[in-house]
Design a protein around this motif. Structure first.
Motif, mmCIF file in Angstrom:
data_model
loop_
_atom_site.group_PDB
_atom_site.id
_atom_site.type_symbol
_atom_site.label_atom_id
_atom_site.label_comp_id
_atom_site.label_asym_id
_atom_site.label_seq_id
_atom_site.Cartn_x
_atom_site.Cartn_y
_atom_site.Cartn_z
ATOM 1 N N ALA A 65 -3.187 14.637 3.755
ATOM 2 C CA ALA A 65 -3.791 14.083 4.974
ATOM 3 C C ALA A 65 -2.776 13.188 5.683
ATOM 4 O O ALA A 65 -1.900 12.599 5.038
ATOM 5 N N PRO A 66 -2.875 13.064 7.005
ATOM 6 C CA PRO A 66 -1.936 12.192 7.722
ATOM 7 C C PRO A 66 -2.099 10.735 7.292
ATOM 8 O O PRO A 66 -3.209 10.284 7.016
ATOM 9 N N SER A 67 -0.998 10.017 7.230
ATOM 10 C CA SER A 67 -1.045 8.581 6.943
ATOM 11 C C SER A 67 -1.546 7.875 8.183
ATOM 12 O O SER A 67 -0.910 7.911 9.229
ATOM 13 N N THR A 68 -2.691 7.260 8.064
ATOM 14 C CA THR A 68 -3.252 6.502 9.181
ATOM 15 C C THR A 68 -3.311 5.017 8.888
ATOM 16 O O THR A 68 -3.565 4.217 9.779
ATOM 17 N N THR A 69 -3.089 4.648 7.628
ATOM 18 C CA THR A 69 -3.075 3.250 7.226
ATOM 19 C C THR A 69 -1.851 3.001 6.355
ATOM 20 O O THR A 69 -1.194 3.939 5.912
ATOM 21 N N VAL A 70 -1.593 1.740 6.087
ATOM 22 C CA VAL A 70 -0.493 1.363 5.202
ATOM 23 C C VAL A 70 -1.099 0.740 3.952
ATOM 24 O O VAL A 70 -1.941 -0.154 4.033
ATOM 25 N N ASP A 71 -0.702 1.247 2.798
ATOM 26 C CA ASP A 71 -1.211 0.779 1.515
ATOM 27 C C ASP A 71 -0.188 -0.175 0.902
ATOM 28 O O ASP A 71 1.012 0.070 0.964
ATOM 29 N N HIS A 72 -0.662 -1.276 0.350
ATOM 30 C CA HIS A 72 0.208 -2.230 -0.342
ATOM 31 C C HIS A 72 0.238 -1.867 -1.822
ATOM 32 O O HIS A 72 -0.815 -1.767 -2.455
ATOM 33 N N LEU A 73 1.429 -1.649 -2.393
ATOM 34 C CA LEU A 73 1.540 -1.356 -3.823
ATOM 35 C C LEU A 73 0.915 -2.488 -4.626
ATOM 36 O O LEU A 73 0.110 -2.263 -5.513
ATOM 37 N N ILE A 74 1.321 -3.715 -4.328
ATOM 38 C CA ILE A 74 0.685 -4.894 -4.902
ATOM 39 C C ILE A 74 -0.179 -5.463 -3.785
ATOM 40 O O ILE A 74 0.333 -5.909 -2.756
ATOM 41 N N PRO A 75 -1.506 -5.406 -3.928
ATOM 42 C CA PRO A 75 -2.381 -5.855 -2.851
ATOM 43 C C PRO A 75 -2.095 -7.298 -2.428
ATOM 44 O O PRO A 75 -1.714 -8.130 -3.254
ATOM 45 N N VAL A 76 -2.285 -7.584 -1.160
ATOM 46 C CA VAL A 76 -2.081 -8.934 -0.638
ATOM 47 C C VAL A 76 -2.992 -9.906 -1.388
ATOM 48 O O VAL A 76 -2.594 -11.029 -1.704
ATOM 49 N N ALA A 77 -4.204 -9.465 -1.734
ATOM 50 C CA ALA A 77 -5.144 -10.311 -2.470
ATOM 51 C C ALA A 77 -4.612 -10.693 -3.853
ATOM 52 O O ALA A 77 -5.023 -11.691 -4.430
ATOM 53 N N ALA A 78 -3.674 -9.890 -4.376
ATOM 54 C CA ALA A 78 -3.093 -10.158 -5.695
ATOM 55 C C ALA A 78 -1.693 -10.754 -5.574
ATOM 56 O O ALA A 78 -0.933 -10.754 -6.538
#
Length: 142
Positions: A65-78
């Motif tokens: 699927a097309p990338s429509t968002t950016v995923d954080h490997l280490i979440p900002v919350a963590a």
């Protein structure tokens, strides 16, 4: 109906039920944010555009699927950052399914049992048996 401004006490006509300040004292958009925060936001927007240009398809193996968002490997919350090394392109489905959980040691997004009505395990099992559409389909309620 007039409402008293929470800042100055003057009466004003609210545009919606939760509005508590008159138009003069209402915080609009990002204008109330500090210059440092505004600079960080601008840097993230620039980095996000770079990631989406470099990685046009979702990182989940076989998704396509097309990338429509950016995923954080280490979440900002963590404690993760918006640095390029912590970002990757992702479709909205897999990004929402993973949420703020960190990756497991095998690199699979741990997106089973997301609690958001999906039945996705990173797309691996669903696509092995029923193709990509099964991964992005809503879970059956039972």
């Amino acid at each position: 109906m007039l409402k008293a401004c929470a800042h100055c006490g003057r009466g004003f006509r609210p545009r919606h039920a939760r509005q508590t300040r008159c138009p003069e004292h209402e915080l609009r958009g990002r204008a109330h944010r500090s210059p440092t925060t505004q600079a960080q936001d601008a840097e993230y927007r620039r980095m996000r555009a770079e990631v989406l240009a470099d990685e046009p398809f979702c990182w989940v193996p076989g998704c396509g699927a097309p990338s429509t968002t950016v995923d954080h490997l280490i979440p900002v919350a963590a404690g993760g950052t918006h640095q390029r090394s912590n970002l990757r392109g992702c479709c909205e489905h897999h990004n929402l399914a993973r949420g703020s959980r960190p990756l497991d040691p095998r690199g699979v997004g741990q997106i089973t049992g997301s609690g958001r009505g999906t039945r996705c395990d990173g797309g691996l099992a669903a696509r092995e048996t029923a193709g990509d559409a099964a991964c992005h389909a809503p879970a059956r309620r039972g």
